[in-house]
Design a protein around this motif. Structure first.
Motif, PDB file in Angstrom:
ATOM      1  N   LEU A 111       0.860  -1.188   0.000  1.00  0.00           N
ATOM      2  CA  LEU A 111       0.000   0.000   0.000  1.00  0.00           C
ATOM      3  C   LEU A 111       0.893   1.234   0.000  1.00  0.00           C
ATOM      4  N   PHE A 112       0.700   2.112  -0.993  1.00  0.00           N
ATOM      5  CA  PHE A 112       1.445   3.367  -1.053  1.00  0.00           C
ATOM      6  C   PHE A 112       0.451   4.515  -1.058  1.00  0.00           C
ATOM      7  N   SER A 113       0.684   5.476  -0.162  1.00  0.00           N
ATOM      8  CA  SER A 113      -0.189   6.648  -0.048  1.00  0.00           C
ATOM      9  C   SER A 113       0.684   7.889  -0.111  1.00  0.00           C
ATOM     10  N   LEU A 114       0.361   8.803  -1.023  1.00  0.00           N
ATOM     11  CA  LEU A 114       1.180  10.003  -1.220  1.00  0.00           C
ATOM     12  C   LEU A 114       0.309  11.242  -1.096  1.00  0.00           C
ATOM     13  N   ASP A 115       0.741  12.175  -0.260  1.00  0.00           N
ATOM     14  CA  ASP A 115       0.077  13.472  -0.138  1.00  0.00           C
ATOM     15  C   ASP A 115       0.884  14.471  -0.969  1.00  0.00           C
TER      16      ASP A 115
END
Length: 380
Positions: free
Chosen positions: A231-235
């Motif tokens: 899981l990759f989450s980027l702001d």
């Protein structure tokens, strides 16, 4: 494959004509080859490598926070780019219907992603608030998948009992029981925004946090982290304001090119199954430059996916160079791919984990690579 009939209850179709001002896309543009969920047309998910999903949900930033539909603005820019990667197919699920309450949107996103995890495709979520990372994680938890999660964010959203979900969602994600996060990485935090005790807490949990300046010194060190990520989450607040005007948090951050490189590394990961790009707020953008930045990050994700498609399996030893190394009385093996130049190192349990060339150099000089030590700590 996913039951699209069931998913339609949660999704709104999009229109290529609306996205491109009633003009036909050139067949050399991504919009010309992307298979969209439109009125009367169901995309062929089985043929896709990458599946897009728009989630224009901003209520996690606090009461009254709602703006224009960010996903479609990103799509307009992305689908106009040229299609260079003939081995990478794109499908588009359209946009998630907003729930009556924020919790309803969370539940809908979790349900759709849970269904999509069956497909073994990579789903890219176009947000939406960064708190959508929580239902992104819950999709794995619902299936009891134990994962490695990576978040790229200038902040560390661990505020306890915060009334604003976007500033505290990590607390729920990392502490709820049962928990299915095997390991957590945080990339690109800016120290002056982060309470020192937060880092101490994460370090005690043996999670890895990489300061912005440290990552920028050698960006390639982030590639093994993303290669091992589910899981990759980027702001988008990780990108400096001049390169992403919709980031109003800080003048400092990664350059646009560096953000594209991180996205490319994510695309190269055979393990990655969901990638959320969050925090784009069109009202704060200028000349849609941030939307174009995100579109180019998506293009580079496709570029990484094309590299991934060429990589051999580790079992295919003829496709790798083997280096037998002894350091600190430990005998181990490093592998280097002949096709992509990427590295792996063997742990005492004989498993191979992603690493960088710098880890090989340290081991060659009889030094224990920190990455090797951190993996060992987590296994003890």
């Amino acid at each position: 494959m996913a039951d699209f009939t069931h998913l339609q209850d949660f999704l709104q179709p999009v229109s290529k004509a609306d996205l491109n001002d009633d003009q036909e896309y050139d067949e050399s543009q991504i919009g010309g080859i992307a298979d969209l969920y439109e009125e009367g047309h169901i995309p062929d998910l089985e043929a896709a490598d990458i599946i897009l999903l728009g989630v224009a949900e901003e209520r996690g930033y606090g009461p009254g926070k709602a703006g224009p539909d960010a996903p479609d603005i990103i799509r307009r820019e992305f689908y106009r780019l040229y299609y260079w990667h003939k081995d990478v197919k794109v499908a588009d699920l359209g946009n998630l219907r907003k729930g009556a309450r924020l919790a309803d949107t969370y539940a809908a996103l979790r349900t759709v992603l849970e269904e999509m995890l069956h497909t073994e495709r990579t789903v890219i979520i176009l947000g939406g608030g960064h708190d959508l990372t929580y239902p992104q994680y819950q999709a794995y938890a619902s299936r009891q998948y134990v994962i490695e999660a990576t978040v790229a964010d200038a902040l560390i959203d661990l505020q306890e009992e915060s009334p604003i979900p976007a500033t505290g969602f990590l607390m729920n994600m990392l502490t709820e029981q049962p928990n299915y996060i095997r390991h957590y990485n945080h990339i690109g935090f800016q120290s002056y925004f982060v309470h020192p005790r937060m880092l101490e807490t994460l370090d005690k949990l043996r999670f890895d946090c990489f300061r912005l300046g440290k990552v920028r010194e050698n960006l390639e060190e982030a590639e093994p982290v993303l290669r091992n990520t589910d899981l990759f989450s980027l702001d988008i607040n990780i990108i400096k304001h001049t390169d992403a005007p919709a980031n109003t948090l800080s003048p400092n951050g990664f350059s646009g090119e560096e953000a594209c490189a991180l996205s490319r590394y994510a695309g190269m990961s055979a393990q990655l199954s969901t990638y959320g790009i969050y925090g784009y707020r069109p009202a704060a953008d200028r000349d849609q430059l941030t939307a174009r930045q995100i579109a180019q990050m998506l293009w580079y994700f496709m570029d990484g996916r094309s590299v991934r498609n060429k990589e051999a399996l580790l079992e295919e030893r003829d496709a790798f160079w083997e280096f037998h190394i002894a350091f600190a009385d430990i005998d181990t093996v490093f592998l280097k791919s002949k096709k992509t130049g990427r590295w792996w190192m063997q742990l005492p349990g004989k498993d191979f984990v992603p690493c960088a060339y710098s880890d090989y150099l340290l081991a060659s000089n009889n030094e224990i690579p920190e990455r090797w030590l951190r993996h060992q700590e987590r296994m003890d």
